[in-house]
Design a protein around this motif. Structure first.
Motif, PDB file in Angstrom:
ATOM      1  N   GLY A 101       8.218 -17.224 105.802  1.00 41.61           N
ATOM      2  CA  GLY A 101       7.700 -18.329 104.999  1.00 41.61           C
ATOM      3  C   GLY A 101       6.923 -19.263 105.893  1.00 41.61           C
ATOM      4  N   ILE A 102       6.256 -20.220 105.280  1.00 41.33           N
ATOM      5  CA  ILE A 102       5.607 -21.231 106.116  1.00 41.33           C
ATOM      6  C   ILE A 102       6.690 -22.142 106.695  1.00 41.33           C
ATOM      7  CG2 ILE A 102       3.349 -21.140 104.986  1.00 41.33           C
ATOM      8  CD1 ILE A 102       4.220 -23.679 103.431  1.00 41.33           C
ATOM      9  N   PHE A 103       6.328 -22.916 107.723  1.00 43.99           N
ATOM     10  CA  PHE A 103       7.337 -23.732 108.421  1.00 43.99           C
ATOM     11  C   PHE A 103       8.134 -24.609 107.451  1.00 43.99           C
ATOM     12  CE2 PHE A 103       4.485 -23.262 112.321  1.00 43.99           C
ATOM     13  CZ  PHE A 103       5.354 -22.414 112.977  1.00 43.99           C
ATOM     14  N   ALA A 104       7.457 -25.188 106.455  1.00 47.99           N
ATOM     15  CA  ALA A 104       8.159 -26.096 105.532  1.00 47.99           C
ATOM     16  C   ALA A 104       9.208 -25.330 104.720  1.00 47.99           C
ATOM     17  CB  ALA A 104       7.155 -26.773 104.607  1.00 47.99           C
ATOM     18  N   GLU A 105       8.890 -24.102 104.326  1.00 49.52           N
ATOM     19  CA  GLU A 105       9.860 -23.316 103.542  1.00 49.52           C
ATOM     20  C   GLU A 105      11.073 -22.951 104.393  1.00 49.52           C
ATOM     21  OE1 GLU A 105       6.869 -21.014 100.437  1.00 49.52           O
ATOM     22  OE2 GLU A 105       7.003 -20.278 102.501  1.00 49.52           O
ATOM     23  N   ALA A 106      10.806 -22.542 105.632  1.00 47.02           N
ATOM     24  CA  ALA A 106      11.912 -22.170 106.515  1.00 47.02           C
ATOM     25  C   ALA A 106      12.801 -23.378 106.809  1.00 47.02           C
ATOM     26  CB  ALA A 106      11.362 -21.581 107.814  1.00 47.02           C
ATOM     27  N   ALA A 107      12.163 -24.530 107.045  1.00 49.55           N
ATOM     28  CA  ALA A 107      12.944 -25.737 107.358  1.00 49.55           C
ATOM     29  C   ALA A 107      13.749 -26.184 106.141  1.00 49.55           C
ATOM     30  CB  ALA A 107      12.018 -26.859 107.823  1.00 49.55           C
ATOM     31  N   ALA A 108      13.176 -26.041 104.959  1.00 48.41           N
ATOM     32  CA  ALA A 108      13.896 -26.457 103.750  1.00 48.41           C
ATOM     33  C   ALA A 108      15.125 -25.576 103.537  1.00 48.41           C
ATOM     34  CB  ALA A 108      12.968 -26.371 102.537  1.00 48.41           C
ATOM     35  N   LEU A 109      14.988 -24.283 103.825  1.00 49.54           N
ATOM     36  CA  LEU A 109      16.095 -23.339 103.593  1.00 49.54           C
ATOM     37  C   LEU A 109      17.199 -23.494 104.635  1.00 49.54           C
ATOM     38  CD1 LEU A 109      16.578 -20.467 101.901  1.00 49.54           C
ATOM     39  CD2 LEU A 109      16.384 -19.611 104.251  1.00 49.54           C
ATOM     40  N   GLY A 110      16.816 -23.772 105.872  1.00 48.29           N
ATOM     41  CA  GLY A 110      17.771 -23.680 106.972  1.00 48.29           C
ATOM     42  C   GLY A 110      18.803 -24.786 106.996  1.00 48.29           C
ATOM     43  N   GLU A 111      20.059 -24.390 107.212  1.00 50.66           N
ATOM     44  CA  GLU A 111      21.093 -25.389 107.522  1.00 50.66           C
ATOM     45  C   GLU A 111      20.979 -25.725 109.003  1.00 50.66           C
ATOM     46  OE1 GLU A 111      25.148 -24.305 106.379  1.00 50.66           O
ATOM     47  OE2 GLU A 111      24.208 -23.091 104.826  1.00 50.66           O
ATOM     48  N   VAL A 112      20.695 -24.711 109.782  1.00 54.24           N
ATOM     49  CA  VAL A 112      20.480 -24.869 111.217  1.00 54.24           C
ATOM     50  C   VAL A 112      19.089 -24.316 111.490  1.00 54.24           C
ATOM     51  CG1 VAL A 112      21.236 -24.129 113.507  1.00 54.24           C
ATOM     52  CG2 VAL A 112      22.930 -24.603 111.733  1.00 54.24           C
ATOM     53  N   ILE A 113      18.318 -25.047 112.296  1.00 53.08           N
ATOM     54  CA  ILE A 113      16.922 -24.647 112.545  1.00 53.08           C
ATOM     55  C   ILE A 113      16.746 -24.341 114.027  1.00 53.08           C
ATOM     56  CG2 ILE A 113      14.526 -25.462 112.420  1.00 53.08           C
ATOM     57  CD1 ILE A 113      15.524 -27.307 110.117  1.00 53.08           C
ATOM     58  N   PHE A 114      16.066 -23.259 114.312  1.00 54.71           N
ATOM     59  CA  PHE A 114      15.727 -22.917 115.701  1.00 54.71           C
ATOM     60  C   PHE A 114      14.248 -23.218 115.912  1.00 54.71           C
ATOM     61  CE2 PHE A 114      19.365 -20.445 117.309  1.00 54.71           C
ATOM     62  CZ  PHE A 114      20.095 -20.291 116.142  1.00 54.71           C
ATOM     63  N   ASN A 115      13.943 -23.944 116.970  1.00 54.81           N
ATOM     64  CA  ASN A 115      12.541 -24.141 117.324  1.00 54.81           C
ATOM     65  C   ASN A 115      12.165 -23.132 118.401  1.00 54.81           C
ATOM     66  OD1 ASN A 115       9.949 -25.034 117.780  1.00 54.81           O
ATOM     67  ND2 ASN A 115      10.625 -26.546 119.286  1.00 54.81           N
TER      68      ASN A 115
ATOM     69  N   ALA B 273       4.992 -27.132 119.259  1.00 53.46           N
ATOM     70  CA  ALA B 273       6.307 -27.552 118.770  1.00 53.46           C
ATOM     71  C   ALA B 273       6.216 -28.750 117.819  1.00 53.46           C
ATOM     72  CB  ALA B 273       7.228 -27.863 119.955  1.00 53.46           C
ATOM     73  N   LEU B 274       5.573 -29.826 118.276  1.00 54.14           N
ATOM     74  CA  LEU B 274       5.497 -31.015 117.406  1.00 54.14           C
ATOM     75  C   LEU B 274       4.634 -30.742 116.167  1.00 54.14           C
ATOM     76  CD1 LEU B 274       5.556 -33.826 120.098  1.00 54.14           C
ATOM     77  CD2 LEU B 274       7.210 -33.535 118.246  1.00 54.14           C
ATOM     78  N   PRO B 275       3.464 -30.077 116.313  1.00 56.41           N
ATOM     79  CA  PRO B 275       2.691 -29.762 115.107  1.00 56.41           C
ATOM     80  C   PRO B 275       3.482 -28.886 114.112  1.00 56.41           C
ATOM     81  CG  PRO B 275       1.303 -29.494 117.042  1.00 56.41           C
ATOM     82  CD  PRO B 275       2.680 -29.790 117.540  1.00 56.41           C
ATOM     83  N   ALA B 276       4.245 -27.926 114.627  1.00 55.80           N
ATOM     84  CA  ALA B 276       5.017 -27.059 113.720  1.00 55.80           C
ATOM     85  C   ALA B 276       6.079 -27.879 112.983  1.00 55.80           C
ATOM     86  CB  ALA B 276       5.679 -25.926 114.511  1.00 55.80           C
ATOM     87  N   LEU B 277       6.729 -28.785 113.708  1.00 51.43           N
ATOM     88  CA  LEU B 277       7.766 -29.606 113.067  1.00 51.43           C
ATOM     89  C   LEU B 277       7.144 -30.606 112.096  1.00 51.43           C
ATOM     90  CD1 LEU B 277      10.081 -29.985 116.168  1.00 51.43           C
ATOM     91  CD2 LEU B 277      10.641 -28.785 114.041  1.00 51.43           C
TER      92      LEU B 277
ATOM     93  N   GLY C 146       7.921 -30.774 107.959  1.00 54.25           N
ATOM     94  CA  GLY C 146       8.170 -31.931 107.097  1.00 54.25           C
ATOM     95  C   GLY C 146       9.480 -32.632 107.432  1.00 54.25           C
ATOM     96  N   GLU C 147       9.379 -33.936 107.635  1.00 55.61           N
ATOM     97  CA  GLU C 147      10.542 -34.723 108.053  1.00 55.61           C
ATOM     98  C   GLU C 147      11.691 -34.606 107.041  1.00 55.61           C
ATOM     99  OE1 GLU C 147       9.122 -38.395 109.452  1.00 55.61           O
ATOM    100  OE2 GLU C 147      11.015 -38.910 110.430  1.00 55.61           O
ATOM    101  N   ALA C 148      11.366 -34.589 105.769  1.00 52.00           N
ATOM    102  CA  ALA C 148      12.422 -34.549 104.741  1.00 52.00           C
ATOM    103  C   ALA C 148      13.211 -33.244 104.818  1.00 52.00           C
ATOM    104  CB  ALA C 148      11.801 -34.712 103.360  1.00 52.00           C
ATOM    105  N   ASN C 149      12.550 -32.166 105.240  1.00 52.28           N
ATOM    106  CA  ASN C 149      13.239 -30.869 105.350  1.00 52.28           C
ATOM    107  C   ASN C 149      14.081 -30.773 106.623  1.00 52.28           C
ATOM    108  OD1 ASN C 149      12.182 -29.782 102.976  1.00 52.28           O
ATOM    109  ND2 ASN C 149      10.280 -29.187 103.999  1.00 52.28           N
ATOM    110  N   LEU C 150      13.874 -31.719 107.540  1.00 48.04           N
ATOM    111  CA  LEU C 150      14.568 -31.665 108.834  1.00 48.04           C
ATOM    112  C   LEU C 150      15.721 -32.663 108.922  1.00 48.04           C
ATOM    113  CD1 LEU C 150      11.378 -31.595 111.115  1.00 48.04           C
ATOM    114  CD2 LEU C 150      12.790 -29.632 110.485  1.00 48.04           C
ATOM    115  N   ASP C 151      15.606 -33.716 108.177  1.00 52.87           N
ATOM    116  CA  ASP C 151      16.539 -34.847 108.312  1.00 52.87           C
ATOM    117  C   ASP C 151      18.007 -34.437 108.242  1.00 52.87           C
ATOM    118  OD1 ASP C 151      15.613 -37.290 108.971  1.00 52.87           O
ATOM    119  OD2 ASP C 151      16.106 -38.207 107.039  1.00 52.87           O
ATOM    120  N   GLY C 152      18.781 -34.872 109.234  1.00 52.44           N
ATOM    121  CA  GLY C 152      20.226 -34.639 109.235  1.00 52.44           C
ATOM    122  C   GLY C 152      20.634 -33.272 109.737  1.00 52.44           C
TER     123      GLY C 152
END
Ligand SMILES: NC(=O)c1ccc[n+]([C@@H]2O[C@H](COP(=O)([O-])OP(=O)(O)OC[C@H]3O[C@@H](n4cnc5c(N)ncnc54)[C@H](OP(=O)(O)O)[C@@H]3O)[C@@H](O)[C@H]2O)c1
Length: 220
Positions: free
Chosen positions: A54-68, A75-79, A83-89
């Protein structure tokens, strides 16, 4: 290379995994083979159909734990695109290194001494629990390191959130077979592991293989 190895290992353990990329179609069309698997991404994906792309936003939204596992400059552009909302917490296991290959080999560090990529990610995304680890070993050794290079192996973790670091240390043991994991301290200690890369690269040249690791021998 790192993403494929981590994704395969997690999927083999029964986890639901999505690998993020900027553009799924373009990534599947690439004919470049990955050094670790000697497969194109499309060939690798046919062998690992349980890993979704998936695109980065889809993967981040799905993941409970995210690997960079992105290129240091990316790194920063990918994060950002995740999307901050998909990463928060969430916990972010940051494997990236600030390596600059633009002047050829050996690469230099484009962040060092008074800062690190791990810290830059933590500063930009304060809601993320960044744990830097696995960046000091080649991808071949990230999972069950004893299998390829016998003997003892040391790995490091750096991060501000104690509970996140404890969880990641447990994941490293349970998912990837690590036994000796040293907690270096807060995320500023990522400067130390990122700055191991210059010696790592020279060991690679001297030993003519990337399949080696550091072992920290201590008293008691
Ligand atoms: N290779 C190893 O053995 C090893 C060991 C330890 C640590 N590391 C570190 O782990 C990271 C991954 O290494 P790697 O060798 O597997 O792959 P890599 O070629 O360094 O990075 C590939 C990834 O970076 C993304 N990327 C590249 N440029 C980008 C940009 N401008 N914006 C957003 N994303 C971008 C790619 O996205 P697309 O899919 O969209 O192209 C892909 O997901 C690196 O930071 C490396 O230093 C590698």
């Amino acid at each position: 290379m790192v993403g494929q190895i981590i994704a395969s290992a997690l999927a083999a353990k029964g986890h639901s995994v999505m690998m993020g990329t900027r553009d799924v179609r373009m990534t599947l069309e690439r004919d470049q083979k990955t050094a670790a698997t000697r497969l194109t991404l499309a060939e690798w994906h046919r062998q690992n159909p349980q890993v979704r792309l998936g695109i980065f936003a889809e993967a981040a939204a799905l993941g409970e734990v995210i690997f960079n596992a992105t290129n240091g400059f990316g790194a920063l552009p990918a994060l950002e695109s995740a999307g901050e909302a998909n990463l928060d917490g969430k916990i972010l296991i940051d494997i990236s290194n600030p390596l600059d290959f633009s002047q050829g080999m050996p690469p230099t560090l484009f962040i060092s001494n008074t800062d690190s990529l791990g810290e830059q990610i933590q500063r930009r995304f304060p809601g993320l629990k960044v744990v830097k680890t696995l960046n000091t070993v080649n991808a071949y050794l990230m999972v069950n390191p004893q299998q390829l290079a016998g003997g003892d192996h040391t790995l490091f973790v750096s991060g501000n959130d104690l509970e996140a670091k404890a969880r990641v240390t447990q994941y490293l043991r349970d998912w990837f077979g690590w036994k000796d994991v040293i907690d270096l301290g807060d995320i500023t200690t990522a400067r130390g592991t990122e700055m191991l890369l210059p010696i790592w690269v020279r060991l690679w040249g001297a030993l003519q293989t990337p399949v080696f690791n550091f072992k920290v021998v201590r008293q008691g």
